[in-house]
Scaffold this motif. Structure first.
Motif, PDB file in Angstrom:
ATOM      1  N   UNK A  91      -3.373   5.128  -2.526  1.00  0.00           N
ATOM      2  CA  UNK A  91      -4.624   5.672  -2.004  1.00  0.00           C
ATOM      3  C   UNK A  91      -4.413   7.133  -1.634  1.00  0.00           C
TER       4      UNK A  91
ATOM      5  N   UNK B 234      -2.932   3.670  11.133  1.00  0.00           N
ATOM      6  CA  UNK B 234      -4.340   3.302  10.959  1.00  0.00           C
ATOM      7  C   UNK B 234      -4.469   1.992  10.174  1.00  0.00           C
TER       8      UNK B 234
ATOM      9  N   UNK C 227      -9.160   8.521   2.458  1.00  0.00           N
ATOM     10  CA  UNK C 227      -9.422   7.110   2.730  1.00  0.00           C
ATOM     11  C   UNK C 227      -9.398   6.845   4.227  1.00  0.00           C
ATOM     12  N   UNK C 228     -10.508   6.334   4.767  1.00  0.00           N
ATOM     13  CA  UNK C 228     -10.503   5.921   6.167  1.00  0.00           C
ATOM     14  C   UNK C 228     -10.638   4.406   6.279  1.00  0.00           C
ATOM     15  N   UNK C 229     -11.198   3.786   5.258  1.00  0.00           N
ATOM     16  CA  UNK C 229     -11.485   2.354   5.337  1.00  0.00           C
ATOM     17  C   UNK C 229     -10.515   1.568   4.476  1.00  0.00           C
ATOM     18  N   UNK C 230      -9.674   0.763   5.140  1.00  0.00           N
ATOM     19  CA  UNK C 230      -8.752  -0.090   4.403  1.00  0.00           C
ATOM     20  C   UNK C 230      -9.165  -1.554   4.503  1.00  0.00           C
ATOM     21  N   UNK C 231     -10.267  -1.800   5.212  1.00  0.00           N
ATOM     22  CA  UNK C 231     -10.597  -3.195   5.524  1.00  0.00           C
ATOM     23  C   UNK C 231     -10.911  -4.010   4.271  1.00  0.00           C
ATOM     24  N   UNK C 232     -11.570  -3.383   3.284  1.00  0.00           N
ATOM     25  CA  UNK C 232     -11.900  -4.177   2.098  1.00  0.00           C
ATOM     26  C   UNK C 232     -10.632  -4.504   1.312  1.00  0.00           C
ATOM     27  N   UNK C 233      -9.703  -3.529   1.261  1.00  0.00           N
ATOM     28  CA  UNK C 233      -8.448  -3.775   0.548  1.00  0.00           C
ATOM     29  C   UNK C 233      -7.634  -4.863   1.259  1.00  0.00           C
TER      30      UNK C 233
ATOM     31  N   UNK D 195      -3.589  -0.900  12.350  1.00  0.00           N
ATOM     32  CA  UNK D 195      -4.675  -1.197  13.285  1.00  0.00           C
ATOM     33  C   UNK D 195      -5.780  -1.984  12.583  1.00  0.00           C
ATOM     34  N   UNK D 196      -6.112  -1.564  11.370  1.00  0.00           N
ATOM     35  CA  UNK D 196      -7.224  -2.221  10.679  1.00  0.00           C
ATOM     36  C   UNK D 196      -6.872  -3.616  10.180  1.00  0.00           C
TER      37      UNK D 196
ATOM     38  N   UNK E 247      -8.839  -7.230   3.130  1.00  0.00           N
ATOM     39  CA  UNK E 247      -9.511  -8.508   2.903  1.00  0.00           C
ATOM     40  C   UNK E 247      -9.069  -9.093   1.570  1.00  0.00           C
ATOM     41  N   UNK E 248      -8.937  -8.214   0.580  1.00  0.00           N
ATOM     42  CA  UNK E 248      -8.442  -8.655  -0.723  1.00  0.00           C
ATOM     43  C   UNK E 248      -7.030  -9.221  -0.586  1.00  0.00           C
TER      44      UNK E 248
ATOM     45  N   UNK F 195      -1.634   7.736   7.429  1.00  0.00           N
ATOM     46  CA  UNK F 195      -2.410   6.562   7.806  1.00  0.00           C
ATOM     47  C   UNK F 195      -1.593   5.276   8.017  1.00  0.00           C
TER      48      UNK F 195
ATOM     49  N   UNK G  96       0.867  -1.183   0.000  1.00  0.00           N
ATOM     50  CA  UNK G  96       0.000   0.000   0.000  1.00  0.00           C
ATOM     51  C   UNK G  96       0.901   1.230   0.000  1.00  0.00           C
TER      52      UNK G  96
END
Lengths: 421, 303
Positions: free
Chosen positions: A235, A270, A240-246, A273-274, A248-249, A267, A202
């Motif tokens: 990113x 962050x 961008x606040x949500x990295x969870x979907x990335x 953490x996620x 998960x990929x 981030x 990332x």
């Protein structure tokens, strides 16, 4: 070093000093004040890196107190003062603010050199301004290779030349080595020492983050590892606040290590953490996550995070012992990851000014004279060791240190040190 | 399949947060036709107030048996406090401008947004602030349908609040007054409805829902930062427009759709993370151009 020789040398120096003192012919006169600008981010997310570097620089100035001619005009002295400014806006380093700060340095004729900036993106805004008046800049931490050179593959697209207004003058130096070294060193560490084969990357798409991610990817692939996402996971850090979907990929692709190109302010913590519960693998990044804020941002998932620092591990270097002790006395805290770099960056400027005082015949040197002396630096002995600058202004001392975050102690532990030839 | 279900759950969780914020935009727009740009920052303030209460009452160290009532009380208290903040903002910044040209309150809203962000920055600083997750973690179900308990609870909380709001608007006297005021303010006043009170209640509800979104955001991401409301507010605004601004069900639906789009773009498209905002705001533009009333929006009479 051969210590009897050193002792002999000291003894001889002592004799000469004694002789001079006895003669009473050289009385030092203060002819004015020379300021050294310091531009670093010292508030917000970046403060945990910026402030210790600033204090390192201030320490070098207060220790010297004044600068005199190096040899022929040793009696001509100038009082040294620090001129520190903050380039953080709303807590994050800001290129526009950095540029405005350098304008201030430029406008003040007593400023003969500056230490900074901390971030490569800020350097891109500052170099053209400082270059137009040939003001010496020494960065403690800019690791983006494109600031000084054009690597063989041409990926910098001539930026170094553009930043210098297409002139041949160079006013920019750095005491840390480049991402060309930091990225590959991290890749080697992840592949060889951690034994990881599949990396998911990332990056924050800034000058520093994208650069280090590219160099990591190249070396990791060369080592035999697999880079799972060739787009390098860019990113927008402000959006961008949500990295969870990335993430998960990344997990579904079987990543066994994540590399992050960027800083804590963009981030870095962050994301770590996620990763918890989604992708529980080691996390590797560059020096952008070396500040304490990373632990707070990444808690409770900060363990197993590694970062590289383009520079030596000061407490393991015998040359830095005195500086570390002096820092602790002066500021009451232990040195930060960039204190030694800040100290040496200012130290090498002072040494160049000292020689420039001779060049100016004992008068206030010009900025051109200081920069000319900087370019001639080959064997400056600082806290990090002995170094000089190559034709591009890059340091000849290419040391990379790997650290591992330890949430239990709240500090980063030394993991490994790599010197690249 | 597992990957799809994972992404779906993540998307719905994000969507729940955006939907709760979008409701505030749509309620306020429905009643006074003001796009309340300060609403995104009210969401952040709500999260911070929740965090402060957690700290004061040391909810992190509570025994699990007490945690359920404590979290319910936390939501109630935070939503009430933030609700009154919304009322105060309306009273101080928007009511004096109610009969001014429509640009004036809009600019004021932007100003209020900066004021709130500035205060948060001064009080809390620029760093990410750690937030505890008081909801149970862990997974439920099995195989491809293994989903996070936190995600599930968040979606349920949001749905409960949405259904509650819908019932409130449809069934209570105050709800009827809100609808009447939205339709025709002057006629409503002639019928004896206290317009000022009705509008204040609308701001209270909208801000309270944003506060719930703020706490949920904190629980879910376990960190919060002073300027997060700006971006989240714009996404939620897009959700409200997409669903049909002024329409409560539309805003809820729009929130979930935007959450799903953001997640699927990032999850399925390798360069998707950097395109997520572009996709969302393209939707905003396309909606405004081709279907300005949104998915479920009612045509508002031009004034």
């Amino acid at each position: 070093m051969n210590s009897p020789k050193l002792l002999a040398g000291l003894a001889v120096t002592g004799l000469i000093l004694a002789a001079c003192g006895g003669g009473g012919t050289t009385t030092q006169t203060i002819k004015g004040t020379i300021k050294i600008g310091i531009d670093l981010p010292v508030t917000g997310e970046d403060a945990s890196d910026g402030l210790p570097a600033q204090q390192g620089g201030k320490l070098a100035i207060t220790q010297k107190g004044k600068v005199c001619g190096a040899s022929s005009h040793a009696d001509a002295c100038f009082t040294l003062t620090a001129f520190p400014l903050d380039d953080a806006v709303n807590g994050v380093h800001d290129p526009k603010q950095g540029a405005a700060n350098v304008q201030q340095f430029v406008a003040d004729s007593a400023v003969l050199g500056m230490m900074g900036p901390f971030n490569s993106s800020v350097a891109r805004a500052e170099i053209p301004i400082a270059n137009s008046v040939n003001l010496t800049m020494v960065s403690p931490s800019n690791t983006n290779e494109c600031l000084t050179q054009e690597p063989a593959d041409g990926h910098c697209k001539g930026q170094a030349k553009i930043l210098r207004n297409n002139s041949t003058k160079n006013n920019y130096f750095r005491v840390c080595t480049t991402d060309l070294i930091q990225g590959p060193a991290a890749a080697d560490y992840a592949y060889n020492k951690l034994g990881k084969k599949k990396v998911y990357i990332l990056n924050d798409q800034q000058t520093y983050g994208l650069g280090i991610a590219q160099n990591f990817a190249k070396q990791f692939a060369a080592d035999g590892g697999t880079v799972l996402n060739t787009d390098l996971g860019g990113f927008d850090p402000t959006a961008t606040t949500d990295f969870k979907s990335k993430l998960t990929q990344a997990a579904s692709l079987g990543a066994d290590v994540v590399f992050f190109g960027g800083t804590t302010a963009t981030k870095g913590g962050v994301i770590r953490k996620q990763m918890k519960g989604i992708l529980d693998v080691p996390y590797v990044a560059g020096d952008g996550i070396s500040g304490d804020q990373f632990l707070k941002d990444a808690a409770p998932n900060a363990a197993n995070s590694y970062f590289t620092v383009a520079g030596p591990y000061a407490s393991q270097l015998p040359t830095a012992t005195a500086m570390i002790a002096a820092y602790k006395t002066a500021f009451g805290t232990d040195i930060g990851a960039y204190s030694a770099q800040g100290y040496d960056a200012v130290g090498v400027i002072i040494a160049a000014i000292s020689r420039a005082v001779d060049d100016a015949g004992g008068n206030m040197p010009t900025r051109d004279q200081v920069t000319a002396e900087m370019l001639k630096t080959t064997t400056y002995s600082g806290a990090m060791g002995t170094f000089g600058f190559d034709g591009n202004g890059d340091t000849t001392l290419k040391i990379i240190t790997v650290y591992k975050w330890n949430p239990d102690t709240g500090k980063s532990d030394y993991a490994d040190q790599v010197t690249v030839k | 399949m597992k990957f799809f279900v994972d992404q779906l759950v993540l998307g719905l969780t994000n969507g729940a947060i955006y939907a709760l914020i979008a409701l505030g935009y749509t309620l306020v727009y429905g009643i006074i036709e003001l796009i309340n740009f300060a609403h995104g920052d009210v969401f952040t303030v709500g999260g911070i107030i929740g965090l402060t209460l957690i700290g004061i009452f040391r909810l992190e160290h509570l025994s699990p048996a007490l945690l359920v009532p404590a979290v319910i009380l936390l939501f109630a208290a935070t939503m009430t406090i933030t609700g009154f903040l919304g009322v105060a903002i309306e009273r101080l910044a928007y009511r004096p401008l109610r009969n001014a040209p429509r640009l004036a309150p809009l600019i004021t809203a932007v100003g209020v947004s900066f004021v709130l962000e500035g205060i948060l920055f001064m009080v809390k600083g620029a760093n990410q602030i750690s937030y505890p997750n008081l909801l149970p973690s862990g997974k439920i179900g099995g195989g491809a349908f293994e989903i996070g308990i936190t995600n599930l609870i968040i979606i349920i909380i949001a749905l409960v609040l949405m259904v509650g709001l819908h019932q409130f608007i449809q069934r209570t006297r105050i709800g009827r007054a809100m609808r009447a005021t939205a339709q025709d303010r002057d006629a409503a006043r002639l019928m004896g409805i206290d317009i000022n009170r009705t509008i204040a209640i609308t701001f209270f509800i909208g801000s309270a829902l944003a506060a719930a979104g703020g706490i949920i955001f904190g629980f879910y991401y376990q960190s919060i930062v002073f300027d997060q409301g700006f971006e989240a507010g714009l996404f939620a605004f897009t959700a409200a427009v997409f669903g049909g601004i002024g329409n409560v069900i539309g805003a809820s639906l729009g929130g979930f759709v935007i959450g799903l789009i953001l997640t699927f773009v990032a999850g399925y498209w390798s360069g998707g993370l950097q395109w997520a905002s572009v996709v969302v705001f393209s939707i905003l533009i396309l909606t405004l151009v081709f279907r300005p009333t949104g998915l479920l929006g009612m045509r508002v009479a031009e004034r």
